[in-house]
Structure formats: C-alpha cells, structure tokens
Motif scaffolding. Structure first.
Motif, short mmCIF file in Angstrom:
data_model
loop_
_atom_site.label_atom_id
_atom_site.label_comp_id
_atom_site.label_asym_id
_atom_site.label_seq_id
_atom_site.Cartn_x
_atom_site.Cartn_y
_atom_site.Cartn_z
N ASP A 1 -1.36 -12.76 -30.30
CA ASP A 1 -1.54 -12.33 -31.80
C ASP A 1 -0.01 -12.39 -32.14
O ASP A 1 0.22 -12.82 -33.36
CB ASP A 1 -2.40 -11.43 -32.04
N TYR A 2 0.60 -11.64 -31.48
CA TYR A 2 2.00 -11.12 -32.05
C TYR A 2 3.06 -12.73 -32.19
O TYR A 2 3.50 -12.97 -33.24
CB TYR A 2 2.74 -10.47 -31.07
N ALA A 3 2.62 -13.45 -31.18
CA ALA A 3 3.42 -14.85 -31.28
C ALA A 3 2.92 -15.71 -32.31
O ALA A 3 3.68 -16.67 -32.64
CB ALA A 3 3.15 -15.48 -29.80
N ARG A 4 1.92 -15.46 -32.93
CA ARG A 4 1.41 -16.48 -33.99
C ARG A 4 2.57 -16.31 -35.03
O ARG A 4 2.92 -17.21 -35.92
CB ARG A 4 0.09 -16.17 -34.22
N GLU A 5 2.88 -15.13 -35.45
CA GLU A 5 4.05 -14.89 -36.48
C GLU A 5 5.40 -14.69 -35.92
O GLU A 5 6.18 -14.68 -36.92
CB GLU A 5 3.28 -13.43 -37.21
N HIS A 6 5.37 -14.63 -34.67
CA HIS A 6 6.68 -14.27 -34.19
C HIS A 6 6.89 -15.19 -32.91
O HIS A 6 6.73 -14.75 -31.46
CB HIS A 6 7.16 -12.74 -33.90
#
Length: 431
Positions: free
Chosen positions: A56-61
């Motif tokens: 989930d974090y990697a989707r925006e970062h």
C-alpha cells in the motif's frame, strides 16, 4: 527492521554515505511512528498484514529495493518484493532459511549431508522421545536464532531436562502466535556433529555465491550450550578445506532456494569435510559486520544496499584496508591497492554473559581499548538491562574489535583485551 535490532545504525549510515533515500519500516505503533518520524509502521508479527502495508505504501511512494535487516523480516521482504516485481529470494527460500527443520528437509532432498533429524511438539511425552534417541544429540528450537535454546544432551535424563528447558524458553520467547506458525512451539533434535566451527559471509547474485569472508571460531563449541565468542578472518584452514566450505555453502544455497542478497552460513569442519549447521538469507548478526570493513575497505551494509539496487559489487577489492570515504573512487568502492599487499587479519569477540542479573557496567574498558591491536570496544548493554546467559539469553552485552598481521595474533589480542574487562552485575533474587 524490528525496534530491537542492533543493525539499524550500520545500514542507515551506509545509506547516508550513498546518498540514498531510506524508508524505515518497523514495528512502532502508528501513532508513535508518526510522532517520531518513522514513515512506515508495520505489524511485523503478522506477515501478510506487513506485506499489505508495504505494498500500500509503495503505491504512492515507489520503492527501488526492500532490504530485510533481521532474520524474521526476510519472509516479509521476499513476499513484498514478489508483489512489487523487485529482485528477491522466493518466500519459500526465506522461510526455509530461518526454519531449521525445513532447511534440513531441503538440504537432505538435494543430497547434501545432514545429521539425523526430527521435529517434536512440546505436547508429546518427552520420556518416550528420550528413549528413542541416539546420543549425543542436540536439541534446538525450530525458529529461534543466535544459539538461543540450543542444548546438547548425552543421555535420556539430559534430553528430558533440555526438552523441558527449551519448552519454557519457547513459552516466553515466541515472536509469533502459535496459531499462525506452529513451528514457533516445536523442537528439532539432530545428532551431534563433531568438528571445528566456521562461519561464511557472502553475497548471492542470481544464485552465484561471492565469498566475502570465512571466519574461524577458535573456541571449541562442544556444549552443553553453544555460546559464540571469537570470530577471526582470514581462516587458517587449508586451502582445499576452505574451498570445500565455499562449495558446500553454494550447494546449500541452491538447495534451499536462496538466489539474491546476503547469506550467512555456519558450518562444522570434520576431517576436511564441511557440514552445514545453518544457512540464513541475511548478513552476520550484531555488530560483527564491522570486521569485514577492515578487510574489504567498504562496509558489508553498503555492499548489501548496492546489490539490492542492482549495482555491480563484483569489483570489491578484498585486499583493501578500511579507509575513509575521501579515499574512495567515484563509485564509492575503494580503489585498487598495490597488487599483492597483505590485507592482514581482523576479528571480533562477542562478550559473553557469565552470570545473569542487572547490568551495572564494565570495569577496564579504557585499558582494554589501549591493548595493542584493538580497534574498538563497544558496550551495547545499558545500565539496568537484565542480562541472561545462554541458553535462555539472546544477544551480547558488547563487542571487541581487533586487527593484526596474522589471525593467531588477532585471536590473542582479543583474549588479552577481554582479560582486562570485568563485568559488574547485580544479582536479582526471585520472590
């Protein structure tokens, strides 16, 4: 990385030298993570949830690499990398490299020599199990690391005592609920392997092993407990035996399925044959990685980060001595030194815990630091910490680092420096 890791500073310092943007994922609660500027709060005890949180974090970062810093984060990293399409070991390999029983199964299936081994639930009748064993044998928790809970038994009575003792350790030490991982409450038993212990530190690149260092462990580790103390490199084993060690680690890595990143292997050498004790898909524990920088000229953590980012690490000069960043080439790795230069020897002593109690400090630290050949004495325990000897204990209160011309010289320096230290411990009486 878990909040309890010793490895945070070396990895973060390596990233700083490389001008990398780092995202620390740790098991802080979300409120504290935001308050203390830890950008990614992970529930490390629950693999699938931690993986979802990373994805989930990697989707925006967007992330370029995920590096597991400690043993029980390797599976999380492998699964998250698989979802995100980043280079990784398979999740199955990550599991096998920290599950002693699964590792033995895979090594045996690949035709690599293993002692006789079996796995038992704590609920089984230990008296019956003890009568079925061949002695001597070694009992060890399936999932714990660092020699914790590892006990040699030479008789049925000793087996029963060790089995129950490990059971008590597991009841208080499991890092995951048994419903999620039943092996957290299981014990593996294997026949005792004679021989001297060595440790190999390497990097895997597309399945190919690059040996960074082979450590001798000069202290005999014959039990009943297996507290490690001194590591010295380069090894004093004959060249043919060293080649046998590296070949065994290569075959074991392939058998377990490890293909990328750091590998740390513990072996016993007996009559020239190398036999795997354990193989892990992570780097050497504690602060011991500092020893490699003395011989490689670049920190182990920097090599791991470079490899994770797809950068070439094959050109590392193993004859270089540790130098400051100002002396490094444009790629951050040390320039070649004059051909044939003797890299010397380096070693570390993990300070043992002779008795349990509240740590009060060490006397003689400055005297130990002044011992010729000593590079540093680092006390990691804090005043008031509860120290517990093996097999219940985990971790070491400090480290001594030394360099010299020959391995034997380094070993003697470490012993001399240790002899100048006196640990102060306050006994705690149970009520």
């Amino acid at each position: 990385m878990p909040t309890t890791t010793y490895r945070a500073h070396p990895f973060l310092e390596a990233a700083r030298r490389m001008n990398l943007e780092v995202v620390v994922g740790s098991d802080f609660c979300k409120v504290l993570a935001e308050e203390w500027d830890v950008p990614l709060s992970l529930r490390l005890r629950y693999v699938s949830q931690a993986v979802d949180e990373i994805v989930d974090y990697a989707r925006e970062h967007p992330l370029d690499a995920i590096v597991p810093v400690d043993d029980y984060t390797t599976e999380i990293a492998a699964r998250a990398c698989k979802v995100l399409g980043l280079p990784h070991n398979s999740p199955e390999a990550a599991i096998a490299a920290r599950n002693k029983y699964r590792m033995r199964e895979m090594l045996s299936a690949a035709g690599i020599w293993c002692p006789c081994f079996a796995r038992f639930d704590l609920s089984l009748p230990v008296e019956e199990i003890a009568l079925e064993q061949r002695y001597p044998c070694v009992l060890k928790p399936v999932l714990l690391s660092g020699s914790r809970g590892v006990i040699r038994a030479d008789s049925p009575d000793g087996f029963i005592e060790a089995f129950r003792r490990i059971g008590r350790i597991l009841e208080s030490a499991s890092d995951r609920p048994p419903s999620l991982d039943p092996d957290a409450h299981r014990i593996m038993v294997e026949s005792y392997m004679p021989g001297r212990e060595v440790a190999l530190e390497g990097l895997l690149n597309d399945g190919r092993l690059c040996v960074l260092a082979l450590f001798d462990k000069p202290d005999l580790l014959e039990g009943p407990f297996f507290e490690e103390t001194i590591y010295v490199t380069p090894s004093r084993l004959p060249k043919e035996t060293q080649e046998a060690v590296s070949d065994t680690v290569q075959r074991a890595s392939t058998a377990v399925g490890l293909t990328e990143g750091p590998v740390h292997a513990e072996l016993r050498v007996h009559h020239g044959e190398a036999r795997i004790i354990e193989i892990a898909g992570r780097s050497i524990g504690g602060l011991c990685s500092r020893v490699l920088e003395y011989g490689l000229g670049v920190s182990l953590e920097e090599l791991i980060l470079r490899h994770a980012l797809g950068q070439d690490v094959d050109g590392v000069d193993r004859n270089a001595q540790g130098r400051s960043g100002a002396d490094r080439g444009t790629d951050g790795l040390d320039r070649q030194v004059e051909a044939g230069k003797n890299p010397g020897a380096a070693g570390v002593m993990m300070l043992p815990v002779p008795e349990g109690g509240l740590f009060q400090g060490y006397d003689g630290v400055e005297e130990a630091k002044k011992t010729p050949g000593v590079e540093d004495v680092v006390v990691t325990a804090k005043e008031g910490d509860m120290l517990t000897p093996l097999p219940e204990g985990a971790g070491y209160p400090g480290f001594i680092f030394a360099k010299g011309d020959e391995p034997g010289q380094v070993e003697q320096v470490l012993r001399k420096a240790h002899g100048r230290l006196q640990m102060r411990v306050k006994t705690v009486l149970a009520t």
